[in-house]
Design a protein around this motif. Structure first.
Motif, mmCIF file in Angstrom:
data_model
loop_
_atom_site.group_PDB
_atom_site.id
_atom_site.type_symbol
_atom_site.label_atom_id
_atom_site.label_comp_id
_atom_site.label_asym_id
_atom_site.label_seq_id
_atom_site.Cartn_x
_atom_site.Cartn_y
_atom_site.Cartn_z
ATOM 1 N N GLY A 33 -1.678 63.772 27.155
ATOM 2 C CA GLY A 33 -0.851 64.462 28.136
ATOM 3 C C GLY A 33 -1.696 64.907 29.309
ATOM 4 O O GLY A 33 -2.746 65.543 29.131
ATOM 5 N N PHE A 64 1.075 60.386 29.213
ATOM 6 C CA PHE A 64 2.328 60.995 29.663
ATOM 7 C C PHE A 64 1.973 62.120 30.622
ATOM 8 O O PHE A 64 1.293 63.079 30.233
ATOM 9 N N LEU A 120 8.536 59.740 24.812
ATOM 10 C CA LEU A 120 7.478 60.535 24.189
ATOM 11 C C LEU A 120 7.666 60.588 22.678
ATOM 12 O O LEU A 120 6.701 60.475 21.912
ATOM 13 N N MET A 126 2.237 63.914 21.708
ATOM 14 C CA MET A 126 0.903 63.908 22.303
ATOM 15 C C MET A 126 -0.155 64.319 21.291
ATOM 16 O O MET A 126 -0.034 65.343 20.620
ATOM 17 N N ALA A 187 7.888 69.882 23.841
ATOM 18 C CA ALA A 187 6.875 68.824 23.881
ATOM 19 C C ALA A 187 5.471 69.403 23.980
ATOM 20 O O ALA A 187 4.533 68.904 23.343
#
Length: 246
Positions: A33, A64, A120, A126, A187
């Motif tokens: 991330g 991401f 994702l 992540m 997230a």
């Protein structure tokens, strides 16, 4: 929440790049991330240098990014996608198909956010998340509010946040978009490891509130206290309000 105080921003950036390099070496398919703004610039310079020395291979890494300005296409010079191209993507061997970004020019923001969350989730979340923090305690573009949103969403940017990013728009706050698309708190909190970077006295109040204050949506970063694997890397100025940092 483990706090580490560095003697300088450059020392922290070099250490962060080494950490990323080691994480990629241990897991070549790392899901990473990535933030934008001024804070990670030195980290990206260090990552590019490691790659150019043959010490860091991004070919199997998936990235991401955390947010994007609403209304800006990817090729707009003020977009975060353009920022990432300038400072990282053009200089390393990240595969284009492994780079993930919210599209600020999407016609339907809600559908775009749902698409991004699904991507994702399909990647498994992540493994390593690099974060900055805004002077008002925002992380990604999750701004202070009465409540926070778990999923990716359209966020109205505070004037303080728009002032903080005005340098990317010729120091003209009026040119900074009023809103952005951002990953939600879920997230961020589900990332398996988080490294939050903060430098300078302007971040001191936010860092103190995040690490020592109550958990409140008025300081979104304070929710990182709930995460089991967060490291906060600061210089002495940003860490001046923390115990043992003086």
């Amino acid at each position: 929440m483990n706090v580490r105080v560095f003697t300088s921003e450059s020392e922290a950036a070099a250490a962060c790049a080494t950490l990323v390099s080691n994480a990629v070496r241990e897991k070549p398919s790392l899901v990473l991330g990535l933030p934008t703004g001024r804070t990670p610039l030195n980290v990206y310079r260090e990552l590019v240098a490691l790659h150019q020395r043959g010490q860091l291979d991004f070919s199997r890494v998936t990235s991401f990014n955390l947010d994007e300005f609403l209304g800006l296409p990817p090729d707009d010079p003020g977009s975060f996608r353009a920022y990432m191209e300038r400072h990282l993507f053009q200089h390393v061997n990240l595969s284009a198909e492994r780079i993930h970004f919210l599209d600020g020019s999407a016609e339907r923001a809600e559908q775009e956010c749902a698409r991004y969350d699904a991507q994702l989730a399909a990647a498994g979340g992540m493994d390593l998340l690099l974060l900055g923090i805004g002077p008002n305690g925002h992380v990604a573009f999750n701004e202070p509010d009465e409540s926070l949103q778990a999923l990716s969403h359209r966020a109205r940017l505070s004037r303080e946040t728009r002032q903080a990013v005005a340098s990317f728009f010729g120091d003209d706050v009026s040119k900074v978009p009023l809103a952005a698309l951002t990953l939600g708190m879920s997230a961020l909190l589900q990332a398996r490891r988080v490294i939050l970077l903060a430098f300078g006295v302007g971040k001191a109040a936010a860092v103190t509130a995040m690490a020592r204050g109550p958990i409140t949506p008025r300081w979104p970063a304070s929710f990182l206290q709930l995460h089991g694997n967060v490291e906060v890397w600061v210089d002495a100025e940003a860490g001046r309000g923390l115990d043992g940092s003086r």
